[in-house]
Design an enzyme around this catalytic site. Structure first.
Site, mmCIF file in Angstrom:
data_model
loop_
_atom_site.group_PDB
_atom_site.id
_atom_site.type_symbol
_atom_site.label_atom_id
_atom_site.label_comp_id
_atom_site.label_asym_id
_atom_site.label_seq_id
_atom_site.Cartn_x
_atom_site.Cartn_y
_atom_site.Cartn_z
ATOM 1 N N CYS A 274 -12.206 8.976 -34.952
ATOM 2 C CA CYS A 274 -11.193 8.880 -33.901
ATOM 3 C C CYS A 274 -11.167 7.448 -33.346
ATOM 4 O O CYS A 274 -10.633 6.558 -33.996
ATOM 5 C CB CYS A 274 -11.430 9.945 -32.847
ATOM 6 S SG CYS A 274 -9.930 10.337 -31.946
ATOM 7 N N HIS B 79 -11.526 14.796 -36.029
ATOM 8 C CA HIS B 79 -12.944 15.042 -35.689
ATOM 9 C C HIS B 79 -13.561 16.060 -36.658
ATOM 10 O O HIS B 79 -13.597 17.261 -36.349
ATOM 11 C CB HIS B 79 -13.054 15.588 -34.259
ATOM 12 C CG HIS B 79 -12.741 14.570 -33.216
ATOM 13 N ND1 HIS B 79 -13.709 13.784 -32.631
ATOM 14 C CD2 HIS B 79 -11.559 14.191 -32.664
ATOM 15 C CE1 HIS B 79 -13.141 12.973 -31.749
ATOM 16 N NE2 HIS B 79 -11.846 13.188 -31.750
ATOM 17 N N GLU C 293 -16.557 16.654 -37.206
ATOM 18 C CA GLU C 293 -17.824 17.224 -36.719
ATOM 19 C C GLU C 293 -17.663 18.641 -36.164
ATOM 20 O O GLU C 293 -18.615 19.412 -36.161
ATOM 21 C CB GLU C 293 -18.466 16.306 -35.654
ATOM 22 C CG GLU C 293 -17.748 16.191 -34.313
ATOM 23 C CD GLU C 293 -16.685 15.101 -34.274
ATOM 24 O OE1 GLU C 293 -16.116 14.785 -35.344
ATOM 25 O OE2 GLU C 293 -16.400 14.581 -33.173
HETATM 26 N N1 GLN Z 1 -9.190 6.808 -26.879
HETATM 27 C C1 GLN Z 1 -8.634 7.034 -28.172
HETATM 28 C C2 GLN Z 1 -7.320 7.774 -28.117
HETATM 29 O O1 GLN Z 1 -7.019 8.393 -27.143
HETATM 30 C C3 GLN Z 1 -9.612 7.773 -29.066
HETATM 31 C C4 GLN Z 1 -9.826 9.184 -28.663
HETATM 32 C C5 GLN Z 1 -11.044 9.796 -29.276
HETATM 33 O O2 GLN Z 1 -11.899 9.081 -29.815
HETATM 34 N N2 GLN Z 1 -11.177 11.097 -29.190
HETATM 35 O O3 GLN Z 1 -6.571 7.749 -29.062
#
Ligand code: GLN
Length: 536
Positions: free
Chosen positions: A383, A511, A513
């Site tokens: 992410c 994600h 995970e």
């Molecule tokens: N802050 C980033 C976004 O909002 C990444 C978000 C995250 O890592 N879950 O896109």
């Protein structure tokens, strides 16, 4: 058959109620029963999504995009039942819907009260989970907090009513307590006696006690606890402190026959427990050889709970690759303004940049990515970690020195990461990110394709920002690989460093995970650890 098991906690928090509830789920599944898990959270937030990691730890995201308590991650790792918004009940949600119904006039002029209206709402949500799928046998409901807390009273009261209405055979109470050790090595049962008294005051006689204790409780201690709490002596269990892994807890509880006692109390006949998957997890745990050191470079590093699913996924990958994964938690802000990132990153064998929000520490993460790229250490970005990989490439390979995300800098000449179009008019914070499962299409010949062995995959998202498409062509020309997109091609989902130049550099906007299991590590975590092991 619909049976209910309420799992409450006493004496203090952080005793591992989530793992205990999950272990009960695993034991019942091993006997062929269909189990659904529910978490009741007494806080007034509608969901965990708006809470700081310092307050709450990880936000676990379900397929349907609910931002839930991290215990749902435990349920997902220990059990198979579907998890969605319905499996996470908070005081905020309950009051929100009761107040809405009141405004709609649904209470027909009644005075709306905690009992029965709030408790009815809680009960109907729990029963809805039991009825959602026709083959559900058992619903396990974990009540957050500690008995005696003011805010958990309506949940405990709802449990009391369900136990009363469904009858003893259909609804039972499992209470988790602490047996502390005092100087001289003596184990003390008094806090447990008091905790059960608090349950009795609330109208619930626990059927089963699980006692967290430094040691296995001996017969005499169990007898004493049973005598003071009206719990059968064979229904007093120990969850001892262990130095192996939480995945051993189902086996430890099975050895004490917890499954048999639960089924006897509920009058359920079932096949014998098939615990082979859990035993094989433990066999793999004990047969790991060697060690790899993973530098997890992010924020909130002092709190383990912030990245529970991620750390578990690394552990699962270690089981699958036959190697111990040592976590080296690096606060990325310590790397900022330092020319010698290597001095801090030291002897880590791979870098993982996890998800995160806000400007603090970002340039340190970029440094870590640059170090991994130039030192040819495997890199895995998740992410925010993907956005960092893009920013690093733009700054250091393309020479766009002020490249950044608009989340961190509003006037960068090269905003290579920017707000998703769908986010531009979003005003509220809660539940408004790009959330939940969606499909990703992998390109042939890439690391991500090799990991999943499939062209189309589904993974969960939680973000507002995304790679800025107008830089796509220039980035590709400079050698960066975009290896996966949304099915319409609109959003970049995976970025890789060229395989000819680097052992393994992969970052994803989703994600992975959240879906990793002890018996089956998430594919990208597995391949990351395999690459680290090979590269070492
Ligand atoms: N802050 C980033 C976004 O909002 C990444 C978000 C995250 O890592 N879950 O896109």
């Amino acid at each position: 058959m619909n049976k209910y098991i309420f799992v409450s906690g006493g004496v203090c928090s952080s005793l591992g109620k989530g793992v205990a509830a999950s272990s009960i789920g695993a034991l019942l599944e091993s006997r062929g029963l269909n189990v659904r898990m529910v978490k009741c959270d007494p806080y007034i937030n509608v969901d965990a999504g708006t809470m700081s990691p310092y307050q709450h730890g990880e936000v676990y995201v379900t397929d349907d995009g609910a931002e839930t308590d991290l215990d749902l991650g435990n349920y997902a790792r220990f059990t198979k039942g579907r998890l969605s918004l319905a499996n996470s009940i908070t005081t905020g949600q309950v009051y929100d819907s009761v107040i809405r119904k009141e405004r709609e006039g649904k209470y027909l002029g009644k005075c709306v009260q905690v009992i029965p209206h709030i408790t009815d709402e809680i009960k109907s949500r729990i029963i809805a989970v039991a009825k959602e799928e026709s083959d559900t046998d058992v619903v396990i409901i974990e009540i957050g907090g500690t008995v005696g807390d003011i805010e958990s009273i309506p949940f405990i009261e709802a449990a009391r009513q369900i136990i009363h209405e469904q009858g003893k055979k259909n609804a039972i109470s499992v209470h988790l307590t602490l047996i502390p050790e005092v100087a001289g090595g003596e184990l003390k049962t008094k806090p447990t006696q008091h905790s059960v008294k608090t349950m009795l005051e609330a109208g619930i006689q626990p059927d089963i006690l699980i006692c967290r204790s430094p040691l296995m409780l001996d017969e005499a201690t169990c007898e004493k606890i049973a005598l003071f709490t009206n719990v059968d002596i064979d229904a007093v269990f120990t969850s001892p402190n262990i130095n192996t892994t939480i995945y051993q807890i189902p086996i430890i509880l099975l050895e004490q026959k917890l499954d048999q006692v639960i089924l006897r109390k509920m009058g359920v006949e079932s096949r014998h427990a098939d615990m082979r998957p859990w035993h094989s997890v433990m066999e793999r745990f004990f047969s790991r050889q060697g060690k790899v050191r993973i530098g997890v470079t992010g924020k909130y590093m002092e709190i383990h709970d912030t990245y529970t699913s991620l750390y578990e996924a690394l552990f699962h990958a270690g089981l699958e690759c036959g190697v111990v994964v040592e976590l080296v938690k690096i606060d990325s802000s310590k790397l900022e303004n330092r020319e010698d990132a290597g001095a801090i990153l030291g002897d880590v064998d791979g870098i993982l940049v996890p998800g995160g929000f806000g400007q603090r520490g970002i340039n340190g993460m970029v440094k870590a990515a640059q170090w991994a790229r130039t030192e040819k250490k495997p890199y895995f970005g998740i992410c925010l970690g993907m956005q960092i990989m893009v920013i690093e490439w733009a700054r250091n390979v393309l020479g766009w020195t002020d490249a950044d995300s608009t989340e961190f800098t509003s006037d960068s000449k090269y905003p290579v990461v920017s707000l998703l179009a769908e986010q531009i008019n979003v005003k509220n914070y809660g539940g408004t990110m790009r959330l939940g499962a969606s499909e990703t299409v992998n390109e042939d010949g890439t690391h991500i394709y090799a990991a999943y062995g499939e062209k189309r995959i589904s993974e969960r998202h939680r973000h507002r920002f995304e790679f800025t498409n107008k830089y796509r062509d220039e980035m590709i020309k400079s050698g960066l690989i975009f290896s996966a997109y949304t099915p319409d091609g609109a959003l970049v989902e995976c970025v890789e460093w060229p395989q000819s130049e680097h052992p393994w550099g992969v970052a994803v906007q989703f994600h992975p995970e959240y879906k990793s299991k002890p018996m089956a590590a998430a594919p990208l975590f597995r391949d990351f650890i395999a690459a680290v092991k090979k590269n070492k």
